[in-house]
Design a protein around this motif. Structure first.
Motif, short mmCIF file in Angstrom:
data_model
loop_
_atom_site.label_atom_id
_atom_site.label_comp_id
_atom_site.label_asym_id
_atom_site.label_seq_id
_atom_site.Cartn_x
_atom_site.Cartn_y
_atom_site.Cartn_z
N UNK A 108 0.86 -1.18 0.00
CA UNK A 108 0.00 0.00 0.00
C UNK A 108 0.90 1.23 0.00
N UNK A 109 0.57 2.17 -0.90
CA UNK A 109 1.38 3.38 -1.08
C UNK A 109 0.45 4.58 -1.11
N UNK A 110 0.80 5.62 -0.38
CA UNK A 110 0.00 6.85 -0.37
C UNK A 110 0.83 7.98 -0.95
N UNK A 111 0.24 8.71 -1.93
CA UNK A 111 0.92 9.80 -2.61
C UNK A 111 -0.07 10.96 -2.78
N UNK A 112 0.43 12.19 -2.69
CA UNK A 112 -0.39 13.38 -2.88
C UNK A 112 0.04 14.12 -4.14
N UNK A 113 -0.95 14.70 -4.85
CA UNK A 113 -0.70 15.46 -6.07
C UNK A 113 -1.41 16.79 -5.99
N UNK A 114 -0.78 17.84 -6.50
CA UNK A 114 -1.38 19.16 -6.61
C UNK A 114 -2.17 19.17 -7.91
N UNK A 115 -3.48 19.49 -7.85
CA UNK A 115 -4.33 19.46 -9.04
C UNK A 115 -5.10 20.77 -9.19
N UNK A 116 -5.61 21.00 -10.39
CA UNK A 116 -6.45 22.17 -10.67
C UNK A 116 -7.89 21.70 -10.86
N UNK A 117 -8.81 22.65 -10.98
CA UNK A 117 -10.22 22.31 -11.20
C UNK A 117 -10.42 21.55 -12.51
N UNK A 118 -9.66 21.91 -13.53
CA UNK A 118 -9.77 21.22 -14.83
C UNK A 118 -9.31 19.77 -14.68
N UNK A 119 -8.21 19.55 -13.94
CA UNK A 119 -7.74 18.19 -13.69
C UNK A 119 -8.77 17.38 -12.92
N UNK A 120 -9.39 17.99 -11.93
CA UNK A 120 -10.38 17.30 -11.11
C UNK A 120 -11.57 16.87 -11.97
N UNK A 121 -12.02 17.77 -12.86
CA UNK A 121 -13.15 17.43 -13.73
C UNK A 121 -12.82 16.26 -14.63
N UNK A 122 -11.62 16.24 -15.20
CA UNK A 122 -11.23 15.14 -16.09
C UNK A 122 -11.19 13.81 -15.33
N UNK A 123 -10.69 13.85 -14.11
CA UNK A 123 -10.56 12.63 -13.31
C UNK A 123 -11.93 12.14 -12.85
N UNK A 124 -12.77 13.04 -12.35
CA UNK A 124 -14.09 12.65 -11.86
C UNK A 124 -14.99 12.15 -13.00
#
Length: 146
Positions: A108-124
């Motif tokens: 198990x690995x936990x990682x954090x990424x800095x994202x923008x609203x456009x990135x969030x929309x594409x992922x969701x």
């Protein structure tokens, strides 16, 4: 010599402290109770995401569960790819280390990424077909769950 001493101690009623006999219930509980939403899968694992907002900054916390150990001081990349586009995210921290569960034989690995609203929309909206988790010279490919 150490093996002989451990055998003698365990025969006399002592506790065998060797790692192979240790059951890691803490890490296994983390694997079984992953927070967030699973967005991608692979045999015996996947990627779970959870978004967080601090001030005006957005972060995507991911948890990767799989058969590979990740350990680096150079960070990693998460690449969402589809037929028409690609989104590349670089990890917020450079130090990444996996924890092993000897119960299920998974990491198990936990990682954090800095994202923008456009990135969030594409992922969701799950516009990508695959997610590539890249670190050092190795990578692992996950299929997006539609």
């Amino acid at each position: 010599m150490i093996s002989l001493l451990k055998t003698i101690v365990s025969k006399l009623g002592g506790v065998d402290t060797s790692e192979k006999n240790h059951v890691d219930t803490f890490t296994e509980n983390r694997i079984l109770n992953v927070p967030g939403e699973q967005i991608a899968s692979i045999e015996n694992g996947g990627i779970w995401i959870d978004f967080q907002e601090l001030s005006d900054y957005h972060f995507m916390n991911i948890i990767v569960i799989g058969k590979k150990k990740y350990k680096t001081f150079e960070g990693c990349e998460l690449v969402f790819s589809s037929n028409s586009s690609e989104l590349k995210l670089i990890s917020d921290s450079k130090e990444i280390a996996s924890d092993f569960s000897n119960v299920s034989n998974r990491w198990i690995t936990q990682v954090d990424f800095d994202v923008t609203n456009i990135n969030i929309d594409m992922i969701i909206n799950k516009e990508a077909n695959q997610v590539h988790f890249k670190f050092k010279k190795d990578s692992e490919t996950f299929e997006i769950i539609k």
